[in-house]
Design an enzyme around this catalytic site. Structure first.
Site, PDB file in Angstrom:
ATOM      1  N   GLY A  64      17.142   8.727  47.242  1.00  0.00           N
ATOM      2  CA  GLY A  64      18.547   9.087  47.075  1.00  0.00           C
ATOM      3  C   GLY A  64      19.190   8.129  46.085  1.00  0.00           C
ATOM      4  O   GLY A  64      18.729   6.993  45.911  1.00  0.00           O
ATOM      5  N   GLY A 113      14.836  10.143  50.050  1.00  0.00           N
ATOM      6  CA  GLY A 113      15.492  11.433  49.841  1.00  0.00           C
ATOM      7  C   GLY A 113      14.558  12.482  49.247  1.00  0.00           C
ATOM      8  O   GLY A 113      14.710  13.681  49.518  1.00  0.00           O
ATOM      9  N   GLU A 136      12.542   2.909  53.615  1.00  0.00           N
ATOM     10  CA  GLU A 136      13.933   2.578  53.949  1.00  0.00           C
ATOM     11  C   GLU A 136      14.112   1.221  54.608  1.00  0.00           C
ATOM     12  O   GLU A 136      15.137   0.570  54.418  1.00  0.00           O
ATOM     13  CB  GLU A 136      14.525   3.664  54.868  1.00  0.00           C
ATOM     14  CG  GLU A 136      14.751   4.999  54.195  1.00  0.00           C
ATOM     15  CD  GLU A 136      13.496   5.851  54.093  1.00  0.00           C
ATOM     16  OE1 GLU A 136      12.423   5.389  54.529  1.00  0.00           O
ATOM     17  OE2 GLU A 136      13.581   6.968  53.571  1.00  0.00           O
ATOM     18  N   ASP A 144      14.487   8.233  57.296  1.00  0.00           N
ATOM     19  CA  ASP A 144      15.446   9.289  57.637  1.00  0.00           C
ATOM     20  C   ASP A 144      15.066  10.572  56.912  1.00  0.00           C
ATOM     21  O   ASP A 144      13.886  10.794  56.656  1.00  0.00           O
ATOM     22  CB  ASP A 144      16.889   8.822  57.360  1.00  0.00           C
ATOM     23  CG  ASP A 144      17.191   8.664  55.888  1.00  0.00           C
ATOM     24  OD1 ASP A 144      16.242   8.456  55.102  1.00  0.00           O
ATOM     25  OD2 ASP A 144      18.370   8.751  55.505  1.00  0.00           O
ATOM     26  N   THR A 436      19.515   8.929  92.828  1.00  0.00           N
ATOM     27  CA  THR A 436      18.174   8.423  93.122  1.00  0.00           C
ATOM     28  C   THR A 436      17.842   8.857  94.541  1.00  0.00           C
ATOM     29  O   THR A 436      18.512   8.427  95.490  1.00  0.00           O
ATOM     30  CB  THR A 436      18.129   6.885  93.035  1.00  0.00           C
ATOM     31  OG1 THR A 436      18.582   6.508  91.742  1.00  0.00           O
ATOM     32  CG2 THR A 436      16.723   6.360  93.270  1.00  0.00           C
ATOM     33  N   LYS A 586      17.231   0.121  98.890  1.00  0.00           N
ATOM     34  CA  LYS A 586      17.108   1.574  99.036  1.00  0.00           C
ATOM     35  C   LYS A 586      15.949   2.095  98.172  1.00  0.00           C
ATOM     36  O   LYS A 586      15.098   2.864  98.636  1.00  0.00           O
ATOM     37  CB  LYS A 586      18.420   2.245  98.598  1.00  0.00           C
ATOM     38  CG  LYS A 586      18.322   3.757  98.435  1.00  0.00           C
ATOM     39  CD  LYS A 586      19.529   4.355  97.716  1.00  0.00           C
ATOM     40  CE  LYS A 586      19.194   5.738  97.158  1.00  0.00           C
ATOM     41  NZ  LYS A 586      20.230   6.319  96.335  1.00  0.00           N
TER      42      LYS A 586
HETATM   43  P1  NAD Z   1      28.775   5.735  95.225  1.00  0.00           P
HETATM   44  O1  NAD Z   1      28.655   5.550  96.669  1.00  0.00           O
HETATM   45  O2  NAD Z   1      29.767   4.902  94.469  1.00  0.00           O
HETATM   46  O3  NAD Z   1      29.099   7.272  94.907  1.00  0.00           O
HETATM   47  C1  NAD Z   1      28.624   8.361  95.643  1.00  0.00           C
HETATM   48  C2  NAD Z   1      29.780   9.336  95.775  1.00  0.00           C
HETATM   49  O4  NAD Z   1      29.308  10.514  96.426  1.00  0.00           O
HETATM   50  C3  NAD Z   1      30.928   8.812  96.619  1.00  0.00           C
HETATM   51  O5  NAD Z   1      32.132   8.846  95.863  1.00  0.00           O
HETATM   52  C4  NAD Z   1      30.979   9.744  97.829  1.00  0.00           C
HETATM   53  O6  NAD Z   1      32.287   9.973  98.291  1.00  0.00           O
HETATM   54  C5  NAD Z   1      30.357  10.989  97.259  1.00  0.00           C
HETATM   55  N1  NAD Z   1      29.825  11.879  98.264  1.00  0.00           N
HETATM   56  C6  NAD Z   1      29.074  11.594  99.345  1.00  0.00           C
HETATM   57  N2  NAD Z   1      28.762  12.729 100.026  1.00  0.00           N
HETATM   58  C7  NAD Z   1      29.314  13.748  99.352  1.00  0.00           C
HETATM   59  C8  NAD Z   1      29.346  15.164  99.528  1.00  0.00           C
HETATM   60  N3  NAD Z   1      28.716  15.745 100.558  1.00  0.00           N
HETATM   61  N4  NAD Z   1      30.032  15.921  98.643  1.00  0.00           N
HETATM   62  C9  NAD Z   1      30.676  15.335  97.605  1.00  0.00           C
HETATM   63  N5  NAD Z   1      30.678  14.000  97.378  1.00  0.00           N
HETATM   64  C10 NAD Z   1      29.998  13.225  98.227  1.00  0.00           C
HETATM   65  O7  NAD Z   1      27.322   5.508  94.625  1.00  0.00           O
HETATM   66  P2  NAD Z   1      26.913   5.261  93.096  1.00  0.00           P
HETATM   67  O8  NAD Z   1      26.782   3.832  92.836  1.00  0.00           O
HETATM   68  O9  NAD Z   1      27.778   6.091  92.229  1.00  0.00           O
HETATM   69  O10 NAD Z   1      25.421   5.839  93.118  1.00  0.00           O
HETATM   70  C11 NAD Z   1      25.157   7.219  93.106  1.00  0.00           C
HETATM   71  C12 NAD Z   1      23.653   7.427  92.939  1.00  0.00           C
HETATM   72  O11 NAD Z   1      23.222   6.780  91.755  1.00  0.00           O
HETATM   73  C13 NAD Z   1      22.820   6.832  94.056  1.00  0.00           C
HETATM   74  O12 NAD Z   1      21.773   7.718  94.339  1.00  0.00           O
HETATM   75  C14 NAD Z   1      22.296   5.527  93.468  1.00  0.00           C
HETATM   76  O13 NAD Z   1      21.074   5.117  94.027  1.00  0.00           O
HETATM   77  C15 NAD Z   1      22.139   5.909  92.028  1.00  0.00           C
HETATM   78  N6  NAD Z   1      22.193   4.775  91.088  1.00  0.00           N
HETATM   79  C16 NAD Z   1      23.171   3.835  91.204  1.00  0.00           C
HETATM   80  C17 NAD Z   1      23.212   2.775  90.310  1.00  0.00           C
HETATM   81  C18 NAD Z   1      24.278   1.716  90.405  1.00  0.00           C
HETATM   82  O14 NAD Z   1      24.151   0.681  89.733  1.00  0.00           O
HETATM   83  N7  NAD Z   1      25.333   1.946  91.154  1.00  0.00           N
HETATM   84  C19 NAD Z   1      22.241   2.678  89.281  1.00  0.00           C
HETATM   85  C20 NAD Z   1      21.288   3.681  89.180  1.00  0.00           C
HETATM   86  C21 NAD Z   1      21.279   4.718  90.095  1.00  0.00           C
END
Ligand code: NAD
Length: 639
Positions: A64, A113, A136, A144, A436, A586
């Site tokens: 280019g 390019g 590049e 690219d 998770t 967990k």
């Molecule tokens: P959190 O507890 O802050 O959020 C979960 C939400 O789900 C809550 O607001 C809760 O009220 C809602 N909830 C529960 N039951 C419900 C239902 N039946 N209907 C509707 N809403 C419902 O948890 P988080 O930190 O946001 O984590 C969420 C997922 O992500 C988990 O599985 C966790 O393992 C995964 N995760 C978390 C992190 C982290 O650093 N926090 C990192 C990677 C993965």
């Protein structure tokens, strides 16, 4: 235009570069002239095929025209470059996807390019003088114009080698690496082009092709694969430095010339692109993330200054010690959100239901809304999220949605929510679970979706709350190719990387295996620091050694559990999470549950689970970051 000759001759649309004194370097106007001609000929029944060639012996197109880019960039105007690259990349994609044969004849240099114009057609012809390269990284860019597609598809680690060393390919090498298809002796090119013009029949190319004289890369393939297999620039350098051979000396010399940031990003791009969902558009999208930021944050302007303007060949690169932090690579390759590269048809806004708006879900949903999608959310708790319309139930949020995303605490809750929302979802919609959870719950939701005619992806994330807010999560996805393809544009908004790991459940499997390693290595790192303390070894010295020795790991290098050592981490903030010890417990529980049902022997994972259980339930680990294992070990003796 005097730099390019565009015409129709016989049955052929003809494009000839006519700027041989400048090695046919392509300006923005030349590129746009090609773009317009190709659009016109696409629908023109009088044109059966396209032939692209160039005047002069030295070059088809050596790259280019970067003078204008430099002028505007040094004045702080980055928009000219961004527009140049965006429009050029759209032309590159059109050539790749062109519905008629596109035949290029590439003598001499075809670089940068020039590769974007010459190496994406259906019939790419090389001759005795052909020298193709993606140089590049030498000017602070990355390969690219769609070059990363060929590099990612090249056999073994040839792509990494060519992209990082900027190595030149002769005709046979270019065919091996997928940049060319046919070798035809150059004295025959005039006759072949006449036949193509007269007949409109591209098979004249195949019928005149002969085997190319053997190049140099075939015999180097084993060494290339051995030394360029590492996960990062650092790994590759370490491998090269272990042996002193003619090959490693030449490779090291080349790497020492190029921008470290560009090389580190090149490796990462090829690793991300390689896989079943690779396409020209995906490659160009990834490249544009870098080039969009190249002037502002990369080494591009310095590279041009040193190589082209001042010609001192002594660039002052960032990370000149070749030690490029992973965070710097991520920053260059993060999705561009609203500025992302688009092609002809603009991206359509999706209707998204988002259930579970906690620490992770809320910022993820906000990012989707910010990118222009129509997001309706639901959470048991009374929450509000910027840009998200709240629904009264999960089923209401899921009704009429193209995609429903869940981000929930555990598998039991996922099963309950799935039971409620799947009947409300429209056939063909996609259910993406980002929580998770255990592999069984993911597979159960997938089976229910299959029965209801829905797509399903289990896509747990890594990157934590910070990554969710910044849109830099990594997604590990399981599900069909169709399901992944539907989810991928959303992963690009919420994260910086998505790996399609296999069928439903594979994402959760990857996540729990990853986090089992994470838990075990965090414990190992913490106990080693505690031992080092007791042996009177300074923590900084311990870090300096281990972070560049065989004990290195993410927990040491990127998330060091010792306060004041290594990059900023929760240890520097009184071990406030980050990633809470109870979440690690967990995930370790999930890996042990999976190991139990799969009859896998995981003694280290089991011990890690036991230690985190003790830490969270019987000691002071609850509410602390998972790296707070270090102060725990500090206080303890052998029993
Ligand atoms: P959190 O507890 O802050 O959020 C979960 C939400 O789900 C809550 O607001 C809760 O009220 C809602 N909830 C529960 N039951 C419900 C239902 N039946 N209907 C509707 N809403 C419902 O948890 P988080 O930190 O946001 O984590 C969420 C997922 O992500 C988990 O599985 C966790 O393992 C995964 N995760 C978390 C992190 C982290 O650093 N926090 C990192 C990677 C993965």
């Amino acid at each position: 235009m005097s730099d390019i000759d565009i015409r129709v001759t016989g049955r052929a649309g003809r494009i000839t570069f006519t700027r041989p004194k400048a090695l046919n370097a392509m300006s923005y106007d030349m590129c746009m002239a090609i773009d317009t001609a190709l659009r016109n000929w696409r629908e023109d029944d009088a044109v059966d095929l396209i032939v692209i060639d160039a005047e002069g012996d030295k070059a088809f197109c050596a790259g280019g025209d970067i003078a204008e880019l430099y002028d505007t960039g040094t004045r702080g105007d980055f928009s000219y470059g961004r527009t140049f690259w965006r429009d050029e990349y759209r032309t590159n994609a059109m050539i790749f996807e062109y519905p008629k044969p596109v035949i290029s004849f590439m003598q001499g240099f075809t670089m940068g390019g020039g590769v974007g114009i010459g190496c994406h057609g259906s019939h790419r012809v090389v001759g005795e003088t052909s020298q193709i390269a993606m140089p590049e990284v030498g000017i602070g860019l990355v390969p690219d114009v769609g070059g990363t597609l060929m590099l990612a598809l090249a056999p073994g680690r040839l792509g990494e080698y060519l992209g990082m060393t900027a190595g030149r390919m002769g005709p046979d090498d270019a065919i091996l690496a997928g940049f060319a298809d046919h070798f035809i002796p150059q004295d025959k090119w005039g006759d072949v082009i006449e036949m193509l013009e007269a007949s409109g029949d591209a098979s004249h190319v195949e019928s005149h092709a002969i085997p190319a004289p053997e190049g140099k890369l075939r015999s180097q393939q084993a060494e290339i694969d051995r030394f360029f297999a590492g996960e990062s620039l650092g790994d590759i350098l370490n491998a090269i430095k272990t042996e002193d051979t003619e090959f490693t000396a030449a490779a090291l010399k080349a790497l020492n010339r190029n921008s470290p940031l560009s090389m580190a990003c090149t490796v990462e791009m090829l690793h991300r692109l390689r896989g079943p969902s690779l396409s020209i558009r995906r490659a160009l999208d990834m490249e544009y993330r870098f080039t969009y930021r190249a002037m502002e944050k990369g080494d591009f302007l310095e590279g041009i200054r040193a190589q082209i303007i001042d010609k001192d060949r002594n660039p002052n690169w960032q990370f000149a010690d070749l030690n490029v932090p992973a965070a710097a690579v991520s920053q260059m390759l993060m999705p561009l959100g609203a500025n992302a590269l688009t092609f002809e048809e603009e991206k359509r806004a999706m209707k998204i239901g988002f259930i579970g708006l906690g620490n992770m879900g809320a910022p993820m949903a906000a990012n989707l809304a910010k990118a222009g999608h129509d997001v309706t959310g639901f959470d048991m708790a009374d929450v509000s999220v910027e840009g998200v319309t709240m629904a009264a139930s999960g089923a209401e949020a899921a009704t009429g949605a193209d995609v429903v995303i869940t981000m929930l605490p555990n598998g039991q809750i996922l099963r309950a929510v799935a039971g409620e929302i799947i009947p409300a979802m429209a056939r063909g919609a996609a259910f993406i679970d980002c929580s998770t959870v255990d592999v069984h719950s993911a597979r159960a939701a997938a089976a229910q979706c299959a029965e209801a005619g829905l797509l399903f992806v289990d896509a747990p994330v890594s990157g934590g709350i910070g990554g969710a807010a910044a849109g830099t999560l990594t997604f590990m996805a399981g599900g069909s190719t169709d399901a992944f393809a539907k989810a991928e544009p959303l992963f690009d908004i919420m994260g910086q990387k998505a790996v399609h790991c296999g069928d439903a459940g594979a994402g959760q499997a990857a996540k729990i295996c990853n986090n089992m390693i994470l838990g075990v290595t965090m414990i190992a790192t913490c106990e080693a620091f505690a031992l080092a303390d007791k042996l009177g070894l300074d923590r900084q010295k311990m870090f300096d050694v281990v972070s560049t020795s065989s004990g290195y790991s993410w927990t040491m290098n990127a998330y060091c559990p010792a306060p004041g050592v290594g990059p900023q981490s929760p240890a520097d903030n009184d071990y406030k999470p980050g990633f809470a010890a109870e979440l690690m417990l967990k995930d370790l529980g999930l890996s042990q549950q999976a190991a139990e049902s799969a009859d896998a022997d995981t003694p280290m994972g089991e011990l890690a689970q036991k230690l985190y259980k003790q830490f969270v339930e019987d000691e002071d680990g609850l509410g602390m970051d998972f790296s707070a294992m270090l102060p725990r070990f500090e206080k303890r003796g052998r029993d």
